[in-house]
Design a protein around this motif. Structure first.
Motif, PDB file in Angstrom:
ATOM      1  N   HIS A 140       0.850  -1.194   0.000  1.00 30.98           N
ATOM      2  CA  HIS A 140       0.000   0.000   0.000  1.00 30.98           C
ATOM      3  C   HIS A 140       0.880   1.237   0.000  1.00 30.98           C
ATOM      4  O   HIS A 140       1.758   1.390   0.860  1.00 30.98           O
ATOM      5  CB  HIS A 140      -0.925   0.001   1.221  1.00 30.98           C
ATOM      6  CG  HIS A 140      -1.892   1.142   1.217  1.00 30.98           C
ATOM      7  ND1 HIS A 140      -1.725   2.251   2.025  1.00 30.98           N
ATOM      8  CD2 HIS A 140      -3.005   1.367   0.486  1.00 30.98           C
ATOM      9  CE1 HIS A 140      -2.723   3.095   1.797  1.00 30.98           C
ATOM     10  NE2 HIS A 140      -3.515   2.578   0.869  1.00 30.98           N
ATOM     11  N   GLN A 165      -0.123   3.647  -8.904  1.00 29.28           N
ATOM     12  CA  GLN A 165      -0.849   3.000  -7.816  1.00 29.28           C
ATOM     13  C   GLN A 165      -1.457   4.062  -6.897  1.00 29.28           C
ATOM     14  O   GLN A 165      -0.744   4.947  -6.421  1.00 29.28           O
ATOM     15  CB  GLN A 165       0.132   2.125  -7.033  1.00 29.28           C
ATOM     16  CG  GLN A 165      -0.481   1.269  -5.969  1.00 29.28           C
ATOM     17  CD  GLN A 165       0.577   0.410  -5.275  1.00 29.28           C
ATOM     18  OE1 GLN A 165       1.605   0.067  -5.859  1.00 29.28           O
ATOM     19  NE2 GLN A 165       0.330   0.084  -4.029  1.00 29.28           N
ATOM     20  N   PRO A 166      -2.743   4.007  -6.628  1.00 28.47           N
ATOM     21  CA  PRO A 166      -3.354   5.014  -5.757  1.00 28.47           C
ATOM     22  C   PRO A 166      -3.088   4.726  -4.288  1.00 28.47           C
ATOM     23  O   PRO A 166      -2.640   3.641  -3.918  1.00 28.47           O
ATOM     24  CB  PRO A 166      -4.845   4.867  -6.073  1.00 28.47           C
ATOM     25  CG  PRO A 166      -5.008   3.449  -6.463  1.00 28.47           C
ATOM     26  CD  PRO A 166      -3.723   3.039  -7.132  1.00 28.47           C
ATOM     27  N   ASP A 167      -3.380   5.721  -3.444  1.00 25.31           N
ATOM     28  CA  ASP A 167      -3.227   5.514  -2.000  1.00 25.31           C
ATOM     29  C   ASP A 167      -4.572   5.276  -1.316  1.00 25.31           C
ATOM     30  O   ASP A 167      -4.677   5.416  -0.100  1.00 25.31           O
ATOM     31  CB  ASP A 167      -2.487   6.687  -1.355  1.00 25.31           C
ATOM     32  CG  ASP A 167      -3.233   8.000  -1.500  1.00 25.31           C
ATOM     33  OD1 ASP A 167      -4.284   8.025  -2.187  1.00 25.31           O
ATOM     34  OD2 ASP A 167      -2.765   9.012  -0.946  1.00 25.31           O
ATOM     35  N   ASP A 168      -5.580   4.913  -2.081  1.00 34.32           N
ATOM     36  CA  ASP A 168      -6.885   4.577  -1.498  1.00 34.32           C
ATOM     37  C   ASP A 168      -6.709   3.497  -0.431  1.00 34.32           C
ATOM     38  O   ASP A 168      -5.824   2.641  -0.533  1.00 34.32           O
ATOM     39  CB  ASP A 168      -7.838   4.030  -2.570  1.00 34.32           C
ATOM     40  CG  ASP A 168      -8.109   5.039  -3.671  1.00 34.32           C
ATOM     41  OD1 ASP A 168      -7.496   6.125  -3.638  1.00 34.32           O
ATOM     42  OD2 ASP A 168      -8.901   4.722  -4.569  1.00 34.32           O
ATOM     43  N   ASN A 169      -7.599   3.529   0.563  1.00 29.18           N
ATOM     44  CA  ASN A 169      -7.466   2.583   1.670  1.00 29.18           C
ATOM     45  C   ASN A 169      -7.495   1.125   1.229  1.00 29.18           C
ATOM     46  O   ASN A 169      -6.860   0.263   1.852  1.00 29.18           O
ATOM     47  CB  ASN A 169      -8.574   2.817   2.705  1.00 29.18           C
ATOM     48  CG  ASN A 169      -8.342   4.087   3.500  1.00 29.18           C
ATOM     49  OD1 ASN A 169      -7.213   4.564   3.608  1.00 29.18           O
ATOM     50  ND2 ASN A 169      -9.420   4.641   4.043  1.00 29.18           N
ATOM     51  N   ASP A 170      -8.249   0.858   0.175  1.00 29.97           N
ATOM     52  CA  ASP A 170      -8.391  -0.541  -0.247  1.00 29.97           C
ATOM     53  C   ASP A 170      -7.469  -0.900  -1.413  1.00 29.97           C
ATOM     54  O   ASP A 170      -7.563  -1.985  -1.973  1.00 29.97           O
ATOM     55  CB  ASP A 170      -9.839  -0.853  -0.615  1.00 29.97           C
ATOM     56  CG  ASP A 170     -10.317  -0.063  -1.825  1.00 29.97           C
ATOM     57  OD1 ASP A 170      -9.626   0.910  -2.212  1.00 29.97           O
ATOM     58  OD2 ASP A 170     -11.378  -0.407  -2.383  1.00 29.97           O
ATOM     59  N   ALA A 171      -6.571   0.016  -1.773  1.00 34.09           N
ATOM     60  CA  ALA A 171      -5.701  -0.237  -2.925  1.00 34.09           C
ATOM     61  C   ALA A 171      -4.416  -0.927  -2.462  1.00 34.09           C
ATOM     62  O   ALA A 171      -3.881  -0.639  -1.399  1.00 34.09           O
ATOM     63  CB  ALA A 171      -5.355   1.066  -3.626  1.00 34.09           C
ATOM     64  N   THR A 183      -5.297   4.832 -10.680  1.00 35.69           N
ATOM     65  CA  THR A 183      -6.248   5.825 -10.193  1.00 35.69           C
ATOM     66  C   THR A 183      -7.471   5.935 -11.085  1.00 35.69           C
ATOM     67  O   THR A 183      -8.374   6.707 -10.781  1.00 35.69           O
ATOM     68  CB  THR A 183      -5.548   7.180 -10.062  1.00 35.69           C
ATOM     69  OG1 THR A 183      -4.838   7.460 -11.270  1.00 35.69           O
ATOM     70  CG2 THR A 183      -4.545   7.144  -8.920  1.00 35.69           C
ATOM     71  N   PRO A 199     -10.468   4.148 -11.900  1.00 33.98           N
ATOM     72  CA  PRO A 199      -9.701   2.958 -11.526  1.00 33.98           C
ATOM     73  C   PRO A 199      -9.697   1.911 -12.634  1.00 33.98           C
ATOM     74  O   PRO A 199     -10.721   1.649 -13.256  1.00 33.98           O
ATOM     75  CB  PRO A 199     -10.452   2.444 -10.295  1.00 33.98           C
ATOM     76  CG  PRO A 199     -11.858   2.885 -10.508  1.00 33.98           C
ATOM     77  CD  PRO A 199     -11.810   4.145 -11.314  1.00 33.98           C
ATOM     78  N   ASP A 259      -0.224   9.091  -3.488  1.00 34.61           N
ATOM     79  CA  ASP A 259      -1.123   8.760  -4.594  1.00 34.61           C
ATOM     80  C   ASP A 259      -0.362   8.667  -5.921  1.00 34.61           C
ATOM     81  O   ASP A 259       0.587   9.423  -6.161  1.00 34.61           O
ATOM     82  CB  ASP A 259      -2.216   9.821  -4.704  1.00 34.61           C
ATOM     83  CG  ASP A 259      -3.351   9.363  -5.608  1.00 34.61           C
ATOM     84  OD1 ASP A 259      -3.684   8.158  -5.581  1.00 34.61           O
ATOM     85  OD2 ASP A 259      -3.903  10.199  -6.339  1.00 34.61           O
ATOM     86  N   SER A 260      -0.779   7.753  -6.753  1.00 34.97           N
ATOM     87  CA  SER A 260      -0.305   7.619  -8.133  1.00 34.97           C
ATOM     88  C   SER A 260       1.213   7.428  -8.229  1.00 34.97           C
ATOM     89  O   SER A 260       1.919   8.192  -8.892  1.00 34.97           O
ATOM     90  CB  SER A 260      -0.729   8.840  -8.962  1.00 34.97           C
ATOM     91  OG  SER A 260      -0.540   8.577 -10.331  1.00 34.97           O
TER      92      SER A 260
END
Lengths: 197, 177
Positions: A56, A119-125, A154, A156, A60-61
């Motif tokens: 994780h 790669q995003p930094d979303d909680n579920d990514a 991102t 997605p 972001d990105s």
């Protein structure tokens, strides 16, 4: 379903062998600038496999990258020539394909090699996958590697990536470092396995 | 997935590397790993064929696919494409796993081949491989080969060789239950 007896086979326990593939080390990130493996890479094994479990990003990105350090040298800056291609399909169902992706390859470069990107930094990514490094202790040949990783960007968009190439040195490789292109590895685990030959 | 090392062949200026024992119904999957295969002839291809229990030579019928990604050190050539030259449609030739391998002192290829259930006597025998190559003209080439050996007879022998000349290298055969 309880993992029970399958736990070792699935995730491994350091020092425990599943046949002739041996888990050598496991490291878990916690807002880490990098994850380094600086021991255990030697002539004991013909191949080293690194597996990535839910990497994780803290930023972001961006994407997970790697570089290596040759024996007797300092700095993760070996020369790499590599390819990168990817298959992708957007959650919206409106974009898909397979293509070579030049921004993430290298021609005699010394940068950290991308294993995934955007790669995003979303909680579920997260990113998962594996990297194969062949015969790193050889002092005769270049060092071949290839990887398969899966992430979503991102968009997605689901992205399946295939980096491969060689580390263009005949010096033995004994250190490897993983880090994000920018920012920290917020969480995730990387395990290093040795394959007897 | 427990993987058991069955045999390792170390080749030095060898014409072939043969595995003629150990391929049977003990394992459902056989994995061959290739560590620094270096040909004597520049730009030779690294190939394989199989021998079924009812025959004496390496000439089984195959239908295969071959695609690759490549990029050169000069950074003026890179692509991902299907290559029709090494694939086969019901052919009996040795199947290329890695193409145009360099014979320079530091040049080689490395990779792995998965062969599923070779002792089965009902189905064809599926396989796939991944290699990375340092070619004679300084390209990195990642090659993906897959296909099936179109026989319902059990396979118990496999042979590896270059398309031309001899080679050095280590090949290990593993069984997976």
């Amino acid at each position: 379903m309880p993992l029970g007896a399958h736990k070792v086979a699935l995730f491994g326990v350091a020092g425990v062998s599943t046949g002739d593939v041996v888990l050598l080390s496991s490291q878990t990130a916690s807002s880490s600038a990098s994850i380094d493996f600086t021991s255990g890479i030697d002539s004991t094994y013909g191949e080293y496999i690194f597996r990535f479990y839910n990497i994780h990003s803290g930023t972001d990105s961006t994407g997970l990258t790697f570089q290596v350090n040759a024996s007797g040298e300092s700095g993760y800056n070996e020369t790499i020539t590599s390819t990168m291609f990817r298959a992708y399909y957007a959650e919206g169902g409106d974009a898909s394909g397979v293509l070579q992706y030049a921004p993430d390859d290298q021609a005699q470069g010394t940068a950290f090699q991308f294993l995934c990107n955007a790669q995003p930094d979303d909680n579920d990514a997260g990113m998962c996958g594996e990297l194969h490094l062949f015969n790193p202790s050889s002092t005769t040949y270049v060092k071949h590697f290839y990887a398969k990783t899966i992430t979503f960007d991102t968009g997605p968009t689901c992205i399946h990536l295939f980096p491969a190439g060689y580390i263009n040195t005949t010096a033995a490789i004994d250190d490897i470092q993983f880090k994000m292109q920018s920012g920290n590895i917020d969480a995730g685990t990387i395990k290093m396995w040795g394959v007897k030959n | 997935m427990a993987m058991t090392l069955i045999t390792t062949n170390t080749s030095s200026d060898a014409a072939t590397s043969d595995f003629t024992t150990g391929i049977d119904n003990t394992y459902k999957l056989y994995i061959f790993k290739f560590y620094d295969v270096n040909p004597a002839t520049d730009e030779a291809d690294f190939t394989f064929q199989c021998n079924a229990t009812d025959s004496t030579s390496y000439d089984e019928t195959m239908t295969t696919t071959f695609f690759r990604a490549y990029h050169n050190e000069a950074d003026d050539s890179a692509a991902l494409n299907y290559d029709t030259s090494p694939d086969q449609a019901q052919g009996t030739a040795f199947q290329a796993l890695a193409v145009s391998v360099g014979n320079g002192a530091d040049e080689s290829c490395a990779g792995e081949l998965y062969l599923f259930n070779p002792s089965n006597t009902t189905y064809v025998k599926h396989f796939y491989s991944t290699f990375n190559v340092l070619s004679g003209n300084d390209y990195t080439k990642e090659t993906f080969v897959a296909g099936y050996i179109n026989t319902t007879t059990a396979i118990d022998d496999i042979q590896f060789k270059m398309s031309s000349g001899n080679f050095d290298g280590i090949i290990s055969m593993y069984g997976v239950g």
